[in-house]
Write a protein that holds these residues in place. Structure first.
Motif, mmCIF file in Angstrom:
data_model
loop_
_atom_site.group_PDB
_atom_site.id
_atom_site.type_symbol
_atom_site.label_atom_id
_atom_site.label_comp_id
_atom_site.label_asym_id
_atom_site.label_seq_id
_atom_site.Cartn_x
_atom_site.Cartn_y
_atom_site.Cartn_z
ATOM 1 N N ASP A 37 0.834 -1.201 0.000
ATOM 2 C CA ASP A 37 0.000 0.000 0.000
ATOM 3 C C ASP A 37 0.870 1.253 0.000
ATOM 4 O O ASP A 37 2.091 1.192 -0.147
ATOM 5 C CB ASP A 37 -0.983 -0.014 1.181
ATOM 6 N N THR A 43 -0.309 -6.128 1.635
ATOM 7 C CA THR A 43 -1.713 -6.545 1.597
ATOM 8 C C THR A 43 -1.846 -7.700 0.607
ATOM 9 O O THR A 43 -1.007 -7.878 -0.283
ATOM 10 C CB THR A 43 -2.655 -5.405 1.166
ATOM 11 N N LEU A 56 -4.633 -6.120 5.039
ATOM 12 C CA LEU A 56 -3.286 -5.897 5.530
ATOM 13 C C LEU A 56 -2.798 -7.135 6.278
ATOM 14 O O LEU A 56 -3.521 -7.681 7.112
ATOM 15 C CB LEU A 56 -3.276 -4.689 6.469
#
Length: 298
Positions: A37, A43, A56
């Motif tokens: 991210d 993720t 996550l």
């Protein structure tokens, strides 16, 4: 004619059974792409109720999964257990969450059943000034408990997570390289040693930076001043001495921070550590194997 018809039915049945067996065998071990991210945190795609979600990967959490209340209400057959859990972040903030059970989720073709989860609170601690206009972004979070008795390999360099069922050995990892790790309330703990002292560090894929507890660093360790804004009355210093973990030497970049005293370990190993090492975890036996990434070998 009757014999021929029977023969065709049996043959088709054998094909079907073989196909199912092949699929199950294939799903004993999967490789899932890791998507990083905006903060450099890992993720992966998680299928819930047939829908794709990105979650996550946070080894700093011992739970199976954390979900926003809005997501929980959209999942069929979720059951609340009536239990609650209190969690504390490194800044000392305490959060209370309700416990529930999700009957089934999937990563690729691998199923994960009866996963215990908690309502998601924005527990992340932001060190220093938060950028203007930035808002809390509640997302799905999967922790250690999600993988139960499986084995995983976290490979930031190749952007992939390998997950294996307990009956399927990890082909890419030599079992002789596995060493025991301590599983504490704070998480998966391994020893990091400098020339002056031994430190107990928690693996945390949910941390964008590695952090050292300000009051637990040996007074004789050389420290480097830095210019990050860590908040009022917090002087910026970084630990950059060479250390050893599992027989491998490297130079970390550990930011000193006044972690809440209820945190009993010495610090967290975050993204910068995982960028240097591929980490295999055997959750069934509390074992870990670490190997340097090709790009970071000394």
């Amino acid at each position: 004619m009757k014999f021929s018809t029977l023969l065709i039915v049996v043959f088709c049945g054998l094909l079907f059974s073989t196909s199912v067996y092949s699929t199950e065998k294939q799903c004993e071990q999967i490789e899932a792409p890791i998507v990083f991210d905006q903060y450099g945190l890992p993720t992966l795609e998680l299928i819930i109720n047939g829908e794709s979600n990105f979650a996550l990967i946070d080894l700093g959490s011992r739970a199976g999964i954390h979900l926003p209340v809005s997501t929980i209400s959209s999942i069929s057959n979720v059951k609340y257990t009536g239990e609650t859990s209190n969690t504390t972040n490194i800044s000392g903030e305490v959060f209370t969450s309700k416990e529930f059970v999700v009957p089934m989720m999937a990563i690729g073709c691998m199923k994960f059943e009866n996963i215990i989860g908690y309502e998601l609170n924005p527990w992340a601690a932001s060190i220093g000034d938060k950028p203007e206009g930035e808002e809390e972004n509640l997302q799905l979070v999967i922790g250690q408990g999600f993988f139960g008795d499986k084995q995983i390999v976290i490979d930031y360099l190749n952007k992939k997570l390998t997950v294996s069922n307990k009956n399927s050995a990890l082909e890419s990892t030599d079992n002789s390289k596995f060493k025991p790790y301590e599983l504490s309330d704070e998480g998966i703990t391994i020893q990091m040693s400098s020339s002056l002292a031994d430190y107990q560090m928690v693996l945390d894929t949910g941390a964008s930076s590695s952090i050292f507890s300000l009051n637990k660093v040996d007074n004789n360790e050389p420290l480097t001043e830095c210019n990050y804004d860590l908040g009022p009355d917090v002087q910026c210093k970084i630990f950059t001495s060479e250390v050893n973990i599992a027989g491998f030497s490297f130079v970390p970049n550990l930011l000193l921070y006044p972690i809440d005293p209820r945190f009993t370990k010495d610090g967290l190993l975050g993204s910068d550590f995982f960028n240097k090492f591929t980490v295999a975890l055997d959750f069934s036996n509390n074992r870990i194997a670490i190997s340097p990434n090709e790009s970071s070998k000394l």
